[in-house]
Design a protein around this motif. Structure first.
Motif, PDB file in Angstrom:
ATOM      1  N   SER A   9      59.164  98.590  63.555  1.00  0.00           N
ATOM      2  CA  SER A   9      58.426  98.347  64.789  1.00  0.00           C
ATOM      3  C   SER A   9      56.924  98.367  64.541  1.00  0.00           C
ATOM      4  CB  SER A   9      58.807  99.401  65.834  1.00  0.00           C
ATOM      5  OG  SER A   9      58.035  99.243  67.009  1.00  0.00           O
ATOM      6  N   GLU A  10      56.453  99.292  63.720  1.00  0.00           N
ATOM      7  CA  GLU A  10      55.020  99.396  63.451  1.00  0.00           C
ATOM      8  C   GLU A  10      54.525  98.199  62.651  1.00  0.00           C
ATOM      9  OE1 GLU A  10      54.798 104.302  63.497  1.00  0.00           O
ATOM     10  OE2 GLU A  10      55.264 103.213  61.643  1.00  0.00           O
ATOM     11  N   HIS A  26      54.313  95.278  65.011  1.00  0.00           N
ATOM     12  CA  HIS A  26      53.149  95.421  65.895  1.00  0.00           C
ATOM     13  C   HIS A  26      51.859  95.067  65.175  1.00  0.00           C
ATOM     14  CE1 HIS A  26      50.573  97.051  69.035  1.00  0.00           C
ATOM     15  NE2 HIS A  26      49.987  97.824  68.134  1.00  0.00           N
ATOM     16  N   GLU A  46      59.439  92.723  67.288  1.00  0.00           N
ATOM     17  CA  GLU A  46      60.167  93.640  66.412  1.00  0.00           C
ATOM     18  C   GLU A  46      61.500  93.050  65.977  1.00  0.00           C
ATOM     19  OE1 GLU A  46      62.201  98.110  66.513  1.00  0.00           O
ATOM     20  OE2 GLU A  46      60.887  97.449  68.143  1.00  0.00           O
ATOM     21  N   ARG A  58      53.062  87.567  69.819  1.00  0.00           N
ATOM     22  CA  ARG A  58      54.026  88.610  69.488  1.00  0.00           C
ATOM     23  C   ARG A  58      55.411  88.220  69.998  1.00  0.00           C
ATOM     24  NH1 ARG A  58      51.438  93.274  67.924  1.00  0.00           N
ATOM     25  NH2 ARG A  58      49.272  93.510  68.534  1.00  0.00           N
TER      26      ARG A  58
END
Length: 229
Positions: free
Chosen positions: A49-50, A53, A59, A225
């Motif tokens: 997830s990081e 981001h 994700e 995103r």
């Protein structure tokens, strides 16, 4: 291949997934801007997830990429991923070869510097504080070591404005990004163009957009995103 985006179906895709996990898990999350260093972690490194981001993708999309499911990728995304995972040049070449089947474009070379050894000595004399020298269009011509420690994107993007507007990580590292950085930076670009209207470098900077994308905004654009980068 479509507009600079390539779907990898190479048998090396399995190696790509393994390497992405290795590169992600070896990172020290405490040294990555925008990552919560206070919460307890069951595994070392960054989470999927990081990474998603910090590279500006969904994700679920990144999870599929790391899970060896062929995903469409662009050179611009791989460049952001190289910076987020703190890859050295040899690792960046491997990433591009596995993901796209070709070597990456060379990193932007340093412009012919107006800084000489004496100027570098001035920058080094400012230690331990970070310091750099840039030209009219914000290419960083020279810097001292703390500058690279504070801004590890320097080996991947030599232009301060391109980093600030095109890399999602900038929005995490530059506190109050929109009000304290984006708005003043945009005003600086416009002023520089107004006072140097014949500068081709400033015009290219204003119109710069991620490789493979047609239309849309230039340096002020924000990477999506919501799907393929």
């Amino acid at each position: 291949m479509r507009d600079g985006v390539h779907t990898s179906e190479s048998p090396l895709t399995d190696d790509l997934g393994q390497l992405l996990r290795y590169w992600r898990e070896r990172l020290d999350h405490r040294r990555i801007p925008g990552v919560d260093a206070s919460r307890r972690r069951l595994k070392p490194g960054l989470t999927q997830s990081e990474v998603a981001h910090l590279t500006g993708v969904a994700e679920s999309w990144y999870r599929q990429l790391e899970g060896n499911r062929p995903r469409p990728v662009s050179e611009d995304f791989l460049q952001r991923l190289s910076m987020t995972l703190r890859l050295d040049e040899a690792e960046r070449v491997i990433l591009f070869q596995l993901a796209l089947g070709r070597t990456p474009p060379p990193t932007d070379p340093l412009p012919d510097p107006s800084a000489d050894a004496n100027m570098q000595a001035v920058l080094d004399a400012l230690l331990p504080h970070p310091a750099y020298l840039s030209n009219l269009w914000w290419d960083i011509l020279a810097h001292n070591q703390p500058q690279e420690d504070w801004f590890p994107w320097l080996p991947y993007e030599r232009n301060l404005m391109r980093f600030a507007f095109l890399f999602p990580e900038a929005r995490e590292q530059l506190v109050n990004w929109r009000t304290d950085w984006a708005v003043p930076f945009l005003a600086q670009i416009r002023y520089a163009i107004a006072t140097h209207p014949n500068s081709r470098e400033l015009i290219r900077l204003r119109d710069r957009r991620p490789r493979g994308k047609r239309g849309g905004p230039g340096v002020v654009g924000r990477p999506s995103r919501h799907g393929a980068p």
